[in-house]
Motif scaffolding. Structure first.
Motif, PDB file in Angstrom:
ATOM      1  N   ARG A  54       0.825  -1.214   0.000  1.00  0.00           N
ATOM      2  CA  ARG A  54       0.000   0.000   0.000  1.00  0.00           C
ATOM      3  C   ARG A  54       0.857   1.260   0.000  1.00  0.00           C
ATOM      4  NH1 ARG A  54      -2.998  -3.058   3.824  1.00  0.00           N
ATOM      5  NH2 ARG A  54      -2.054  -1.868   5.529  1.00  0.00           N
ATOM      6  N   MET A  55       1.988   1.208   0.680  1.00  0.00           N
ATOM      7  CA  MET A  55       2.902   2.355   0.658  1.00  0.00           C
ATOM      8  C   MET A  55       3.418   2.615  -0.758  1.00  0.00           C
ATOM      9  SD  MET A  55       5.256   1.974   4.064  1.00  0.00           S
ATOM     10  CE  MET A  55       4.577   2.100   5.721  1.00  0.00           C
ATOM     11  N   ILE A  56       3.776   1.559  -1.462  1.00  0.00           N
ATOM     12  CA  ILE A  56       4.289   1.714  -2.829  1.00  0.00           C
ATOM     13  C   ILE A  56       3.211   2.291  -3.743  1.00  0.00           C
ATOM     14  CG2 ILE A  56       5.103   0.426  -4.835  1.00  0.00           C
ATOM     15  CD1 ILE A  56       6.546  -1.457  -2.892  1.00  0.00           C
ATOM     16  N   GLU A  57       1.991   1.792  -3.604  1.00  0.00           N
ATOM     17  CA  GLU A  57       0.898   2.328  -4.419  1.00  0.00           C
ATOM     18  C   GLU A  57       0.639   3.799  -4.095  1.00  0.00           C
ATOM     19  OE1 GLU A  57      -2.445  -0.132  -3.738  1.00  0.00           O
ATOM     20  OE2 GLU A  57      -1.572  -1.926  -4.691  1.00  0.00           O
ATOM     21  N   SER A  58       0.667   4.135  -2.816  1.00  0.00           N
ATOM     22  CA  SER A  58       0.438   5.534  -2.434  1.00  0.00           C
ATOM     23  C   SER A  58       1.537   6.449  -2.946  1.00  0.00           C
ATOM     24  CB  SER A  58       0.324   5.640  -0.908  1.00  0.00           C
ATOM     25  OG  SER A  58       0.145   6.984  -0.499  1.00  0.00           O
ATOM     26  N   LEU A 117      -0.574   6.155 -16.633  1.00  0.00           N
ATOM     27  CA  LEU A 117       0.796   6.337 -16.161  1.00  0.00           C
ATOM     28  C   LEU A 117       0.942   5.880 -14.717  1.00  0.00           C
ATOM     29  CD1 LEU A 117       3.649   7.415 -16.677  1.00  0.00           C
ATOM     30  CD2 LEU A 117       2.841   9.682 -15.973  1.00  0.00           C
ATOM     31  N   TYR A 118      -0.053   6.186 -13.896  1.00  0.00           N
ATOM     32  CA  TYR A 118      -0.002   5.731 -12.497  1.00  0.00           C
ATOM     33  C   TYR A 118      -0.006   4.215 -12.420  1.00  0.00           C
ATOM     34  CZ  TYR A 118      -2.263   3.944  -8.324  1.00  0.00           C
ATOM     35  OH  TYR A 118      -2.595   3.182  -7.237  1.00  0.00           O
ATOM     36  N   GLU A 119      -0.838   3.564 -13.201  1.00  0.00           N
ATOM     37  CA  GLU A 119      -0.893   2.107 -13.174  1.00  0.00           C
ATOM     38  C   GLU A 119       0.425   1.487 -13.633  1.00  0.00           C
ATOM     39  OE1 GLU A 119      -4.181   0.975 -15.524  1.00  0.00           O
ATOM     40  OE2 GLU A 119      -5.708   1.734 -14.111  1.00  0.00           O
ATOM     41  N   ALA A 120       1.058   2.104 -14.642  1.00  0.00           N
ATOM     42  CA  ALA A 120       2.339   1.576 -15.122  1.00  0.00           C
ATOM     43  C   ALA A 120       3.420   1.714 -14.054  1.00  0.00           C
ATOM     44  CB  ALA A 120       2.746   2.301 -16.405  1.00  0.00           C
ATOM     45  N   VAL A 121       3.459   2.886 -13.414  1.00  0.00           N
ATOM     46  CA  VAL A 121       4.462   3.095 -12.353  1.00  0.00           C
ATOM     47  C   VAL A 121       4.198   2.152 -11.194  1.00  0.00           C
ATOM     48  CG1 VAL A 121       5.345   4.758 -10.674  1.00  0.00           C
ATOM     49  CG2 VAL A 121       4.872   5.489 -13.014  1.00  0.00           C
ATOM     50  N   ARG A 122       2.937   1.990 -10.805  1.00  0.00           N
ATOM     51  CA  ARG A 122       2.605   1.104  -9.678  1.00  0.00           C
ATOM     52  C   ARG A 122       2.981  -0.343  -9.986  1.00  0.00           C
ATOM     53  NH1 ARG A 122      -3.516  -0.117  -9.339  1.00  0.00           N
ATOM     54  NH2 ARG A 122      -2.779  -1.228 -11.194  1.00  0.00           N
ATOM     55  N   ASP A 123       2.637  -0.838 -11.152  1.00  0.00           N
ATOM     56  CA  ASP A 123       2.927  -2.234 -11.488  1.00  0.00           C
ATOM     57  C   ASP A 123       4.436  -2.497 -11.546  1.00  0.00           C
ATOM     58  OD1 ASP A 123       0.220  -2.572 -11.630  1.00  0.00           O
ATOM     59  OD2 ASP A 123       0.123  -2.406 -13.825  1.00  0.00           O
ATOM     60  N   GLN A 124       5.183  -1.565 -12.133  1.00  0.00           N
ATOM     61  CA  GLN A 124       6.632  -1.763 -12.213  1.00  0.00           C
ATOM     62  C   GLN A 124       7.287  -1.677 -10.834  1.00  0.00           C
ATOM     63  OE1 GLN A 124       8.521   0.669 -15.161  1.00  0.00           O
ATOM     64  NE2 GLN A 124       7.120   0.064 -16.814  1.00  0.00           N
ATOM     65  N   ALA A 125       6.773  -0.794  -9.983  1.00  0.00           N
ATOM     66  CA  ALA A 125       7.328  -0.693  -8.629  1.00  0.00           C
ATOM     67  C   ALA A 125       7.035  -1.955  -7.822  1.00  0.00           C
ATOM     68  CB  ALA A 125       6.765   0.545  -7.935  1.00  0.00           C
ATOM     69  N   LEU A 126       5.834  -2.500  -7.933  1.00  0.00           N
ATOM     70  CA  LEU A 126       5.504  -3.742  -7.229  1.00  0.00           C
ATOM     71  C   LEU A 126       6.320  -4.909  -7.765  1.00  0.00           C
ATOM     72  CD1 LEU A 126       1.612  -3.419  -6.905  1.00  0.00           C
ATOM     73  CD2 LEU A 126       3.333  -3.124  -5.111  1.00  0.00           C
ATOM     74  N   SER A 127       6.595  -4.917  -9.056  1.00  0.00           N
ATOM     75  CA  SER A 127       7.446  -5.971  -9.619  1.00  0.00           C
ATOM     76  C   SER A 127       8.871  -5.863  -9.083  1.00  0.00           C
ATOM     77  CB  SER A 127       7.442  -5.884 -11.144  1.00  0.00           C
ATOM     78  OG  SER A 127       6.141  -6.051 -11.664  1.00  0.00           O
ATOM     79  N   ALA A 128       9.364  -4.640  -8.979  1.00  0.00           N
ATOM     80  CA  ALA A 128      10.696  -4.454  -8.396  1.00  0.00           C
ATOM     81  C   ALA A 128      10.720  -4.889  -6.935  1.00  0.00           C
ATOM     82  CB  ALA A 128      11.115  -2.989  -8.526  1.00  0.00           C
TER      83      ALA A 128
END
Length: 318
Positions: A60-64, A117-128
């Motif tokens: 949730r922190m990463i998504e926020s 753009l938010y969804e792309a950043v969120r998905d890549q951050a969760l993958s990392a």
């Protein structure tokens, strides 16, 4: 007994008591603000210490953080050409590490959308984040790292927040000269500072977890190392400690029926006492040279007379 004087004293006493009551009331209201914030922080720490699974918390922190970065970069502007692409890329690199979401979106500005753009950043951050967990030997180690990171960040930020609230309280009373309630100003600014502190805790925790370098090391076996040093040196293992000399072999006792014969010793050689140690040789009494003896000093020959009446008589006569 004068009524005018008694009324003046009573009025002054009421004013002083009302002022003191107002001061105590404001102190309690100031403390109540800090108590509410303290309950929130301690509740978060208690959940961490009780072993709560923090995987969903960090997700949730990463998504926020991803939503916040995109919203700050887009600034509710519908035109993608005016978005702060450079700032968003720098913020993503600082918090999550290198991601390709910004570069991919900038290739086609006509189809760029803030939500996509938010969804792309969120998905890549969760993958990392998932890759970070796969790099460690076990998921339990990742959960322990998450607890340590969050506790460390919360403690550091909370101590800084306490100091900042003390400084705010020190000068908040001056707001009364501007026809503002100091207590209400303290509550409002304290709430804003607390929200900023929570955002800082979130950002620093995600940054440390995503970009920190973790390594596992075997615990040091200090006792075994000290024991090996002691065995090699024959002592306690500390520098300068020398091994104790080995005790000499005890000789067999002689039978009582045949005591050892006394061996003749040359003249002038000291004998031995009962324990077998060499006896101290008798020493001659120390004498002083006649040239250094005063006339009234005791005679060095031991007669008890003065030197001038004994051995020194012949010297004085000559």
């Amino acid at each position: 007994e004068n009524a005018l004087l008694s009324n003046a004293i009573e009025t002054a006493q009421k004013r002083v008591e009302a002022r003191n009551f107002s001061i105590r009331k404001h102190v309690l209201e100031y403390d109540d603000v800090m108590n509410k914030q303290r309950e929130v922080i301690y509740g978060q720490r208690r959940k961490v210490l009780e072993g709560e699974d923090l995987r969903s918390v960090f997700a949730r922190m990463i998504e926020s953080m991803a939503r916040r970065i995109v919203e700050e970069g887009c600034a509710s502007d519908p035109i993608p050409e005016r978005w702060d692409w450079t700032g968003m890329e720098a913020r993503i690199l600082d918090v999550f590490g290198p991601l390709d979401a910004i570069r991919e979106a900038r290739r086609d500005l006509d189809r760029a959308d803030a939500g996509a753009l938010y969804e792309a950043v969120r998905d890549q951050a969760l993958s990392a984040y998932a890759r970070r967990e796969s790099e460690l030997p076990s998921p339990e180690l990742m959960r322990e790292i998450e607890r340590v990171v969050l506790l460390r960040t919360v403690d550091e930020k909370w101590m800084d927040h306490i100091d900042a609230m003390d400084e705010l309280r020190y000068g908040i009373g001056m707001r009364g000269y501007g026809q503002k309630d100091p207590v209400m100003e303290y509550k409002r600014e304290g709430f804003d500072m607390f929200e900023q502190r929570n955002q800082s805790i979130m950002e620093d925790s995600v940054r440390l977890l995503m970009k920190g370098r973790f390594r596992t090391e075997a615990p040091l076996r200090r006792s075994a190392a000290v024991q090996r040093i002691s065995e090699s040196r024959g002592g306690t293992g500390f520098p300068g400690d020398e091994p104790a000399p080995a005790p000499a072999a005890a000789s067999a006792p002689l039978p009582r029926s045949s005591p050892p014969a006394a061996s003749p010793r040359p003249a002038g050689m000291p004998g031995r006492d009962r324990s077998g140690r060499p006896a101290a040789a008798p020493q001659a009494p120390a004498t002083r040279s006649p040239s250094h003896v005063g006339r009234n000093d005791p005679c060095p020959c031991g007669s008890g007379k003065k030197y001038k009446n004994c051995c020194g008589r012949s010297t004085s006569a000559s």
